[in-house]
Design a protein around this motif. Structure first.
Motif, short mmCIF file in Angstrom:
data_model
loop_
_atom_site.label_atom_id
_atom_site.label_comp_id
_atom_site.label_asym_id
_atom_site.label_seq_id
_atom_site.Cartn_x
_atom_site.Cartn_y
_atom_site.Cartn_z
N HIS A 1 78.35 55.83 8.99
CA HIS A 1 79.09 57.09 8.94
C HIS A 1 78.77 57.88 10.20
O HIS A 1 77.61 58.09 10.54
N ASP B 1 84.11 56.81 9.28
CA ASP B 1 83.35 55.67 8.76
C ASP B 1 83.73 54.41 9.53
O ASP B 1 84.91 54.17 9.82
N ASP C 1 82.98 50.03 9.72
CA ASP C 1 82.49 48.92 8.90
C ASP C 1 81.39 48.12 9.57
O ASP C 1 80.72 47.32 8.92
N THR D 1 91.04 55.97 12.80
CA THR D 1 90.35 55.93 11.51
C THR D 1 90.41 54.54 10.89
O THR D 1 89.39 53.99 10.47
N THR D 2 91.60 53.97 10.84
CA THR D 2 91.74 52.65 10.21
C THR D 2 91.17 51.55 11.08
O THR D 2 90.61 50.57 10.58
N LYS E 1 87.39 51.52 10.62
CA LYS E 1 87.00 51.06 9.29
C LYS E 1 87.18 49.56 9.10
O LYS E 1 86.60 48.97 8.18
#
Length: 432
Positions: free
Chosen positions: A240, A250, A252, A289-290, A293
């Motif tokens: 995070h 966030d 991964d 963002t995507t 992640k």
């Protein structure tokens, strides 16, 4: 030849540094330039981003690729080494190069390249650059293999050059001081092309500044005004991030070292935005963002503080030199568990003694060796580790070492597998 036979040919008939060490390394660009001309300069058909550095260049390359992919671009990604399958090295929008393409390339082109006596990496780079043209990518993210100045990826003229960091690794080729190593990495800086430096030291900064002046290349030091100000590990292995202008995000990819990698990637993306690419770095930017992640899902990246299971918790990480272990050792100290088990192996050209001094003394060790000619004998590792207060048994294969740890570990224990990319590769191939 079928695909497996073709891979065997590439691994064993062509000099391969990753398997053979110094005898598999070829210095200079003569072969690369010959291959490039033979294939019609394929890298000129698409835009590129060039990524060098001692550590973090894989994570930075994959992160940039994921975010650009989410922005709608068709992205080529060339990285090394692979962990499980050769095809991991060459991807388009995350999909590995097909087995048939690899077989056809070697079958049709070996009559040209064999008389050159090329290295494995020279052939693989030519394959990747040609494949990206044939697949009509918009942008290819190209990771340097070793060094920079004489690396065979250094024929490209990218939109932006990125140098993640400098620490001691491959000193037999790149030099025995940080300044000498930085000079080799700085060799990717091209005339008029912006360069992003992820991390710098008093010894390396003047080297980069001088090379940038020589090449009239705008230079940005990502640490001077970092966008990412804080990173907190997530339970699932991701991170995070707290940023100055982009809010809370966030990612991964796990590992506390990802803070600096993500910061470096953001500065590279900002340079691309200045050249008209879609990413604009807005707080509500869906692509950012995507993309952040879903780096692993979008690009297939493995082995970066990768959580395999939770009870007992099992993590693997490809960190393999002193610079990488500065972060891994710190993260190991943050683990809350009944007992820590470490499956550990390294290759012979690394500073094993310094890494031994970073390892936790209260862990149980399972010394092992990857299926690689450069691997240090598991018995030698175990014997030398005693002098550093590290105790455990040795095992001739990663599978045996991991199974031994798994058999005794309780649900609230922690198992770490690493020390070498090849140890992690063997682990993912034979144990998962």
């Amino acid at each position: 030849m079928d695909y497996l036979e073709t891979c065997d040919y590439l691994y064993n008939q062509i000099p391969m540094f990753e398997k053979q060490g110094a005898s598999g390394y070829k210095e200079g660009l003569a072969n690369t330039l010959a291959l490039d001309e033979h294939f019609g300069h394929p890298h000129q058909a698409y835009a590129t981003v060039h990524v060098a550095g001692t550590n973090g260049k894989g994570s930075v390359s994959h992160t940039i690729a994921s975010i650009l992919q989410e922005s709608g671009y068709r992205i080529g990604l060339y990285t090394s080494p692979h962990l499980v399958d050769f095809r991991e090295r060459i991807r388009v929008n995350g999909k590995p190069i097909s087995e048939d393409y690899v077989v056809d390339f070697v079958d049709k082109e070996r009559s040209f390249f064999e008389p050159l006596h090329p290295s494995f990496f020279e052939v693989t780079t030519a394959l990747a650059l040609k494949y990206f043209r044939d697949m009509e990518v918009d942008i290819a993210i190209i990771e340097v293999g070793l060094g920079g100045r004489l690396d065979c990826t250094n024929i490209i003229t990218p939109l932006v050059s990125v140098i993640t960091n400098i620490s001691f690794d491959h000193t037999q080729f790149l030099g025995d001081t940080l300044a000498k190593i930085a000079a080799e990495k700085a060799g990717i800086i091209k005339k008029g092309v912006p360069v992003v430096i992820g991390e710098n030291h008093d010894e390396t900064r003047p080297v980069f500044e001088a090379k940038a002046r020589e090449m009239n290349a705008p230079i940005v030091f990502a640490e001077d005004q970092p966008e990412v100000v804080k990173a907190q590990p997530l339970p699932d292995g991701g991170m995070h991030y707290t940023t100055l202008h982009l809010g809370e995000l966030d990612g991964d990819l796990g590992g506390i070292y990802q803070l600096k990698n993500f910061n470096t990637a953001l500065f590279a993306l900002k340079q691309l935005a200045l050249q008209g690419y879609l990413y604009r770095g807005q707080k509500d930017n869906f692509e950012l963002t995507t993309g952040l992640k879903n780096v692993a899902n979008n690009t297939g990246l493995m082995g970066r503080w990768q959580v395999i299971q939770s009870a007992p918790k099992v993590v693997c990480d490809t960190g393999h030199n002193v610079g990488g272990w500065q972060y891994i050792s710190k993260q190991l100290s943050l683990q809350h568990c009944r007992q820590m088990h470490i499956v550990f192996g390294m290759v012979s050209d690394k500073d094993v003694e310094t890494v031994f001094g970073m390892l936790p003394k209260d862990a149980v060790y399972y010394f092992t060796q990857a299926n690689n000619k450069r691997a240090i004998s598991h018995k030698v590792l175990a014997a030398n580790a005693v002098g550093y207060g590290l105790s455990g048994n040795s095992y001739p294969s990663v599978r045996e070492a991991y199974n031994a740890a798994l058999n005794v570990a309780e649900e609230d224990d922690f198992i770490f597998v690493g020390g070498s990319s090849y140890v992690v590769g063997d682990f993912l191939k034979t144990c998962i």
